[in-house]
Design a protein around this motif. Structure first.
Motif, mmCIF file in Angstrom:
data_model
loop_
_atom_site.group_PDB
_atom_site.id
_atom_site.type_symbol
_atom_site.label_atom_id
_atom_site.label_comp_id
_atom_site.label_asym_id
_atom_site.label_seq_id
_atom_site.Cartn_x
_atom_site.Cartn_y
_atom_site.Cartn_z
ATOM 1 N N GLY A 1 -45.806 32.958 -13.711
ATOM 2 C CA GLY A 1 -46.604 32.104 -14.582
ATOM 3 C C GLY A 1 -46.783 30.721 -14.007
ATOM 4 O O GLY A 1 -47.884 30.156 -14.025
ATOM 5 N N GLY A 2 -45.691 30.158 -13.464
ATOM 6 C CA GLY A 2 -45.780 28.838 -12.860
ATOM 7 C C GLY A 2 -46.664 28.821 -11.633
ATOM 8 O O GLY A 2 -47.419 27.870 -11.398
ATOM 9 N N ILE B 1 -51.828 27.218 -9.027
ATOM 10 C CA ILE B 1 -52.827 27.431 -7.979
ATOM 11 C C ILE B 1 -54.194 27.811 -8.544
ATOM 12 O O ILE B 1 -55.232 27.356 -8.061
ATOM 13 C CB ILE B 1 -52.334 28.510 -6.993
ATOM 14 C CG1 ILE B 1 -51.035 28.030 -6.324
ATOM 15 C CG2 ILE B 1 -53.384 28.804 -5.934
ATOM 16 C CD1 ILE B 1 -50.445 29.015 -5.346
ATOM 17 N N LEU B 2 -54.208 28.652 -9.585
ATOM 18 C CA LEU B 2 -55.489 29.089 -10.134
ATOM 19 C C LEU B 2 -55.982 28.189 -11.254
ATOM 20 O O LEU B 2 -57.097 28.353 -11.738
ATOM 21 C CB LEU B 2 -55.371 30.526 -10.660
ATOM 22 C CG LEU B 2 -55.003 31.610 -9.651
ATOM 23 C CD1 LEU B 2 -55.087 32.978 -10.305
ATOM 24 C CD2 LEU B 2 -55.903 31.545 -8.427
ATOM 25 N N ASP B 3 -55.121 27.250 -11.697
ATOM 26 C CA ASP B 3 -55.452 26.381 -12.819
ATOM 27 C C ASP B 3 -55.739 27.194 -14.081
ATOM 28 O O ASP B 3 -56.632 26.892 -14.866
ATOM 29 C CB ASP B 3 -56.668 25.498 -12.483
ATOM 30 C CG ASP B 3 -56.776 24.300 -13.429
ATOM 31 O OD1 ASP B 3 -55.727 23.845 -13.921
ATOM 32 O OD2 ASP B 3 -57.908 23.850 -13.676
ATOM 33 N N MET B 4 -54.940 28.246 -14.246
ATOM 34 C CA MET B 4 -55.014 29.065 -15.456
ATOM 35 C C MET B 4 -53.919 28.636 -16.423
ATOM 36 O O MET B 4 -52.867 28.172 -15.994
ATOM 37 C CB MET B 4 -54.810 30.553 -15.117
ATOM 38 C CG MET B 4 -56.010 31.266 -14.571
ATOM 39 S SD MET B 4 -55.629 33.017 -14.274
ATOM 40 C CE MET B 4 -55.206 33.570 -15.934
ATOM 41 N N PRO B 5 -54.126 28.786 -17.715
ATOM 42 C CA PRO B 5 -53.061 28.489 -18.671
ATOM 43 C C PRO B 5 -51.827 29.350 -18.388
ATOM 44 O O PRO B 5 -51.944 30.536 -18.071
ATOM 45 C CB PRO B 5 -53.688 28.846 -20.022
ATOM 46 C CG PRO B 5 -55.161 28.705 -19.801
ATOM 47 C CD PRO B 5 -55.397 29.132 -18.377
ATOM 48 N N TYR B 6 -50.668 28.752 -18.511
ATOM 49 C CA TYR B 6 -49.402 29.425 -18.218
ATOM 50 C C TYR B 6 -49.258 30.711 -19.027
ATOM 51 O O TYR B 6 -48.862 31.757 -18.508
ATOM 52 C CB TYR B 6 -48.258 28.466 -18.535
ATOM 53 C CG TYR B 6 -46.871 29.013 -18.342
ATOM 54 C CD1 TYR B 6 -46.259 29.016 -17.095
ATOM 55 C CD2 TYR B 6 -46.150 29.518 -19.426
ATOM 56 C CE1 TYR B 6 -44.976 29.505 -16.920
ATOM 57 C CE2 TYR B 6 -44.873 30.012 -19.270
ATOM 58 C CZ TYR B 6 -44.285 29.997 -18.013
ATOM 59 O OH TYR B 6 -43.010 30.494 -17.852
ATOM 60 N N GLY C 1 -40.001 16.439 -12.771
ATOM 61 C CA GLY C 1 -39.346 17.581 -13.405
ATOM 62 C C GLY C 1 -40.022 18.897 -13.095
ATOM 63 O O GLY C 1 -39.919 19.860 -13.862
ATOM 64 N N GLU C 2 -40.729 18.995 -11.967
ATOM 65 C CA GLU C 2 -41.468 20.198 -11.597
ATOM 66 C C GLU C 2 -40.902 20.862 -10.345
ATOM 67 O O GLU C 2 -41.606 21.583 -9.641
ATOM 68 C CB GLU C 2 -42.944 19.867 -11.383
ATOM 69 C CG GLU C 2 -43.635 19.344 -12.631
ATOM 70 C CD GLU C 2 -45.088 18.980 -12.393
ATOM 71 O OE1 GLU C 2 -45.516 19.013 -11.211
ATOM 72 O OE2 GLU C 2 -45.800 18.671 -13.367
ATOM 73 N N ALA C 3 -39.629 20.617 -10.072
ATOM 74 C CA ALA C 3 -39.014 21.211 -8.887
ATOM 75 C C ALA C 3 -39.024 22.736 -8.941
ATOM 76 O O ALA C 3 -39.063 23.407 -7.910
ATOM 77 C CB ALA C 3 -37.575 20.710 -8.723
ATOM 78 N N TYR C 4 -38.982 23.296 -10.151
ATOM 79 C CA TYR C 4 -38.983 24.750 -10.297
ATOM 80 C C TYR C 4 -40.253 25.384 -9.736
ATOM 81 O O TYR C 4 -40.273 26.565 -9.395
ATOM 82 C CB TYR C 4 -38.835 25.137 -11.777
ATOM 83 C CG TYR C 4 -39.969 24.679 -12.652
ATOM 84 C CD1 TYR C 4 -41.072 25.494 -12.894
ATOM 85 C CD2 TYR C 4 -39.950 23.420 -13.257
ATOM 86 C CE1 TYR C 4 -42.119 25.066 -13.690
ATOM 87 C CE2 TYR C 4 -40.987 22.987 -14.055
ATOM 88 C CZ TYR C 4 -42.070 23.816 -14.271
ATOM 89 O OH TYR C 4 -43.111 23.383 -15.052
ATOM 90 N N GLY C 5 -41.340 24.620 -9.634
ATOM 91 C CA GLY C 5 -42.594 25.152 -9.116
ATOM 92 C C GLY C 5 -42.948 24.616 -7.747
ATOM 93 O O GLY C 5 -44.125 24.569 -7.380
ATOM 94 N N PRO D 1 -45.254 27.073 -5.318
ATOM 95 C CA PRO D 1 -46.703 27.061 -5.559
ATOM 96 C C PRO D 1 -47.340 25.695 -5.339
ATOM 97 O O PRO D 1 -48.504 25.607 -4.950
ATOM 98 C CB PRO D 1 -46.814 27.509 -7.022
ATOM 99 C CG PRO D 1 -45.487 27.304 -7.625
ATOM 100 C CD PRO D 1 -44.517 27.514 -6.519
ATOM 101 N N ILE D 2 -46.592 24.626 -5.566
ATOM 102 C CA ILE D 2 -47.137 23.286 -5.309
ATOM 103 C C ILE D 2 -47.412 23.114 -3.814
ATOM 104 O O ILE D 2 -48.450 22.564 -3.422
ATOM 105 C CB ILE D 2 -46.164 22.202 -5.819
ATOM 106 C CG1 ILE D 2 -46.135 22.193 -7.349
ATOM 107 C CG2 ILE D 2 -46.558 20.815 -5.298
ATOM 108 C CD1 ILE D 2 -45.088 21.277 -7.947
ATOM 109 N N CYS D 3 -46.492 23.585 -2.983
ATOM 110 C CA CYS D 3 -46.718 23.533 -1.530
ATOM 111 C C CYS D 3 -47.921 24.385 -1.134
ATOM 112 O O CYS D 3 -48.729 23.992 -0.281
ATOM 113 C CB CYS D 3 -45.471 24.018 -0.790
ATOM 114 S SG CYS D 3 -44.091 22.847 -0.794
#
Length: 555
Positions: free
Chosen positions: A150-151, A156-161, A314-318, A321-323
């Motif tokens: 989900g994250g 990447i797709l800018d879709m709702p989680y 607080g977005e280290a979990y993602g 996908p951020i990279c």
């Protein structure tokens, strides 16, 4: 940024391919139903999973979304680093230990689930108690993997989680419903191949991006954050060892692992599967380590992501996908989505079929002894749906993939593993000891506290420290709980055996029949009328064994 249409098309195409594979595998499952029981075909693939497919499905089960994203998160986190992100090595150790000590006895005795030895030796009631934490582990596993996907897709797709989670869960549920373990195993082959190709294809683009510093320079030097290699401080050694044991040995308390060995066509192939998977999982963990290292070496203010950094937001979990979104070309990020989607599917379906196996075989079939094959098929389908829905709902309650992953392993390590060791390898163990160890072990673990679920400790082990008014344990509390459970099982088993043997307690109080068997060997307890030949302990065979115990009691 608008919806990434090419990425969405690629993701849907991947889902269609996986679903088509699941449908094809379901036809094989129906063909095999004529040569084996419905339960065995649906939950174990008729015990005909060949070596190659077995290796792929064993590896893919553990290389899930939590594995891929959790490793990158830990390496990137300034408070952890690589020293705290050795999950590939942990699981490799787990497979080796499992292959050496667990795969052969479990497969030779032809169990259907890892709960069968409890049911054979301790009885249905105690076995039902053991099933509860095992199912909790699988539900947490499903939630963790879906959260990872989900994250990724939402980033990447800018879709709702919520859309990405629900869509992924629906696809996994459908093909698991259609073909059971056959669908799970054969889709795992496709998924693992895609994971390997996609991740290793993304790595060069990330490493060659001009914005991040050379990871060899940031490995031991403080740049944008502390070195990504991390370090284990003296006061953290016990906690590090605790994490190592939870994520390595603790994995043997997962039904997912034993389901793969039990579905092998022979005990020897089950062992080979474990050893081969131990090597493959090391290779598949490297890309996530490298991506986490690059993230820690990046000045995010120079990217379109901007400041502050993902960790500060607080977005280290993602971070993975951020990279993929900001450090590689768009077409490469689409390939990365496919890799994460494949990883999530390969683990989600494993959690679904695992919990379904235990509920159907060790709870429902004990309650409904006269259940028909058609009824069992519907129970399996309903159990898959319920597990998927519950796991999906949990994805909206926590934002740390690594934390949820570790919490699931915690339950398997502290509660299930010591019980499994006792029932397989300790002849003295019995139902009274197992029950005492179960409740006392859980009680100690709860009293030790758990920050992941905001549970403060009631017991303060030595070496801890108070931070913001909360006592933080530094002792290996989970290993202490595991060993405490193990010792309680052995101590109370021996105690009750002696109490009944010496007639301190009257035999009429022996509701579990321990005084009649006096801690028999497990292989003796599971033997049927054919002497030394080991057979599957179906409900009818189990009832026959219990009838003999009752007959001896009357005599």
């Amino acid at each position: 940024m608008g919806l990434n249409v090419p990425g969405l098309i690629a993701t849907v195409g991947f889902y269609v391919a996986v679903l088509a594979t699941g449908i094809w595998a379901s036809k094989r499952a129906k063909a095999k139903t004529t040569t084996g029981t419905v339960t065995e075909v649906a939950l174990l693939g008729g015990r005909t999973i060949n070596l190659a497919v077995g290796i792929f499905t064993m590896t893919a089960t553990w290389v899930g979304g939590g594995f891929i994203l959790g490793i990158a998160e830990a390496v990137y986190s300034p408070q952890k680093g690589l020293a705290w992100a050795l999950m590939p090595a942990y699981y490799s150790v787990s497979f080796i230990i499992g292959g050496l000590f667990f795969a052969k006895p479990m497969r030779e005795r032809k169990y259907v689930t890892m709960m069968d030895p409890f049911q054979i030796k301790y009885g249905k009631t105690v076995a039902a108690l053991m099933v509860i934490p095992a199912i909790i582990v699988d539900v947490l596993w499903v939630a963790c993997t879906l959260m990872a996907l989900g994250g990724t897709i939402s980033t990447i797709l800018d879709m709702p989680y919520v859309y990405s989670v629900v869509l992924s869960a629906a696809v996994a549920i459908v093909y698991t419903l259609l073909g059971g373990l056959y669908s799970v195993a054969y889709t795992d082959v496709i998924q693992l191949i895609l994971i390997f190709i996609a991740l290793w294809l993304c790595v060069p683009f990330i490493l060659l991006n001009p914005i991040p510093l050379d990871i060899s320079l940031t490995a031991f030097n403080h740049t944008y954050q502390p070195p990504w290699t991390g370090r284990v401080e003296t006061q953290d050694i016990c906690k590090w060892l605790d994490d190592f044991l939870v994520l390595s040995v603790g994995a043997l308390g997962f039904q997912c692992f034993h389901q793969r060995t039990l579905s092998s066509s022979s005990a020897a192939k089950a062992q080979i599967t474990c050893f081969a998977a131990a090597l493959m999982i090391l290779i598949l963990g490297i890309p996530s380590v490298l991506i986490g290292a690059v993230a820690a070496s990046t000045d995010w203010n120079q990217t379109d992501y901007g400041a502050p950094s993902p960790y500060e937001r607080g977005e280290a979990y993602g971070i993975l996908p951020i990279c993929l979104q900001y450090l590689v070309p768009p077409y490469v990020s689409i390939i990365g989505i496919a890799a994460v989607a494949a990883a999530v599917m390969s683990s989600t379906d494993s959690g679904l079929i695992s919990s379904t196996s235990m509920f159907t075989s060790n709870i429902y079939k004990n309650i409904r002894k006269e259940a028909s094959d058609r009824e069992i098929q519907w129970v399996i389908r309903i159990a898959v749906i319920v597990t998927g829905v519950v796991g999906t709902s949990l994805t909206f309650l926590d934002n740390s993939i690594l934390g949820l992953w570790v919490l699931g392993a915690d339950v398997g390590y502290c509660v299930i593993l010591p019980q499994l060791i006792c029932v397989l390898f300790c002849p003295v163990s019995n139902g009274y000891g197992a029950g005492a160890g179960y409740f006392l072990g859980i009680l100690l673990r709860i009293l030790s506290g758990e920050p992941l679920i905001f549970l403060p400790p009631a017991i303060h082990f030595p070496g801890g420290q108070i931070i913001d008014g909360v006592y933080i344990q530094q002792a290996p509390v989970r290993t202490v709980a595991m060993l405490f459970t193990l010792l309680c099982v052995l101590f109370f088993s021996y105690l009750f055996e002696q109490l009944f043997r010496r007639h301190v307690l009257p035999q009429r109080w022996d509701v579990l029949g321990v005084s009649n068997t006096m801690a028999p060997r497990l292989d003796q307890a599971s033997s049927i009328a054919d002497g030394e030949t080991m057979t599957i302990m179906s409900p009818s065979a189990l009832e026959s064994s219990q009838a003999k115990v009752e007959e001896n009691t009357q005599l």
